[in-house]
Enzyme design. Structure first.
Site: not given
Length: 474
Positions: A244, A278
């Site tokens: 990720e 993020c």
């Protein structure tokens, strides 16, 4: 000055490496602790401990593993305030914000581990000829979890549930920029020795861990550059990786929504944790019919986002994690202004100590600017006015990143069209959200490998079939 230790096989041990790193409070710039720089020897000892512990851990009934994980989660919940305070000291997150995320992560850990109770680790398929096939999902063995600095506790808890419940053991390497809370998290650990191990350091620990021949899966969250290196090495070794990586998440605002309440929601999505998420809202596309009211309300929201030391009452944003991160924000704003953007709120660093930067709104931006093309990871909300919802979707999709996206609309057809944005998760009319059943895989440069719900268990196990032939008549 305290020097933190590694957790290996249930014992806290000094690093075998010589280097030490400073842990700096980003609100005061004071050194508050030291950690080892890391070494291959530390990693080797931790991996060996994980391998030794794995057979006995995997041999436990699934329900017992889940119960042990859930009991640890309950212990962590009782220390959420303490862990949030440590996160505030090491990376600046306001204590109240940190506590909320940690409490949510504890619930997520329990829910993800509990999914093991219904996951099909074994089933038998009978065939017409009298033969049968057992379908088995075996644990992989020892896994590595390498986490970023922005959510030191939340990211660890988010990764561990399926890995541990499936019968794997783990070596965790937290970011060298925020290890205090991770160390305390594992001081609270109540699992058999070696099931979870902790190694501290920078790339001197991270690279040997990701490249270790006995690690069967690397679960990495971090930058695109580092993720490419992890992916290349694990691919070369024929090992699994769940990556990720960065994001440049868009938000598309349709003409029919309330611009004031939507502006408040976007401010939260852009400025919470000082934009160091993020999935922060980093590109804002607003329909021209509501643009003026939306921008005015967003500017008002930004000006109300008080920043300061996260221990102080009323502070909504802490500092950026360090001067390097503030430098990225500074560079993105300067580039945008040089190319014609207008600062509508914020945009000026305060005097004094601490790596602070105010909530900032930019208008007149376009995709040629760094603030619209590269991950900022700071409290910036760059706004583009679009002539139609379709234009907003099209421009939102112009990115090499594809982590998440958010759409605000009252039109059912536009809600359906939102799924066209190439992203792992698309939220409609609410940023974040979704239950334990959610699964996704980032698109583009945002990562590789599906995760969440059953996908996390698929990644944490190896499928095998055992075929039993039909017995011939005697």
């Amino acid at each position: 000055m305290k020097t933190l230790q590694n957790l290996i096989g249930g014992s806290w041990e000094d690093s075998l490496g010589d280097a030490l790193l400073d842990i700096v409070n980003p609100a005061t710039e004071d050194v508050i602790a030291h950690i080892p720089g890391g070494s291959p020897e530390d990693v080797g000892r931790a991996v060996a401990a994980a391998e030794r512990a794995q057979p006995a851990w995997a041999a436990l009934p699934v329900a017992e593993r889940v119960a042990r994980i859930s009991a640890w989660a309950d212990t962590v919940a009782g220390h959420a305030e303490e862990l949030a305070e440590l996160e505030c000291r090491e990376m600046g997150k306001p204590v109240g914000v940190g506590r909320t995320f940690i409490e949510g992560a504890v619930g997520g850990l329990k829910a993800s581990a509990a999914q093991a109770l219904s996951y099909s680790f074994e089933e038998t398929v009978d065939h017409p000829d009298g033969s049968s096939t057992r379908l088995l999902r075996h644990p992989l063995g020892a896994a590595a979890v390498i986490t970023p600095w922005n959510f030191p506790v939340t990211m660890v808890l988010g990764a561990l549930g399926p890995l541990l419940a499936a019968g794997n053991t783990v070596v965790v390497k937290p970011s060298e920029r925020s290890p205090l809370s991770a160390v305390r998290l594992f001081e609270l650990l109540d699992l058999p020795p070696g099931v979870v191990n902790l190694v501290l350091g920078d790339a001197r620990a991270g690279a040997p861990l990701a490249e270790h021949e006995r690690i069967q899966l690397v679960h990495f969250t971090g930058s695109v550059e580092a993720g490419r290196q992890v992916g290349a090495r694990t691919g070369d070794m024929l090992r699994r990786a769940v990556l990720e990586l960065g994001g440049k998440d868009p938000v598309v605002i349709d003409s029919g929504v309330d611009p004031v309440s939507t502006a408040a929601a976007v401010a939260f999505g852009a400025f919470i944790n000082t934009g160091q998420i993020c999935t922060s809202m980093e590109r804002v596309y607003v329909h021209q019919d509501v643009a003026d009211e939306f921008v005015a309300a967003l500017v008002e929201e930004a000006e109300a986002y008080a920043f300061g030391d996260g221990h102080d009452e009323g502070v909504m944003m802490g500092p950026l994690v360090d001067e390097r991160q503030r430098g990225i924000v500074r560079r993105h704003v300067a580039d945008a202004v040089e190319r014609g953007a207008t600062i509508r709120a914020g945009g000026a660093e305060p005097d004094g100590k601490g790596f602070f930067y105010p909530a900032t709104v930019l208008t007149g931006v376009d995709e040629s600017m760094l603030v619209m093309s590269e991950e900022t990871f700071g409290p910036l909300a760059p706004v583009v006015v679009v002539s139609s919802f379709e234009e907003g979707l099209e421009r939102a999709s112009r990115s090499r990143f594809g982590l998440g996206a958010t759409v605000y609309t009252d039109d059912p057809a536009h809600m359906a069209a939102a799924a066209r944005i190439p992203a792992g998760v698309v939220w409609i009319n609410q940023w974040q959200g979704g239950g334990p059943e959610r699964l996704y895989e980032p698109a583009g440069d945002s990562g590789l490998g599906a995760t969440g719900s059953t996908a996390a268990y698929d990644a944490a196990t190896r499928p095998a079939s055992v075929h039993l032939a039909a017995r011939s008549a005697s």
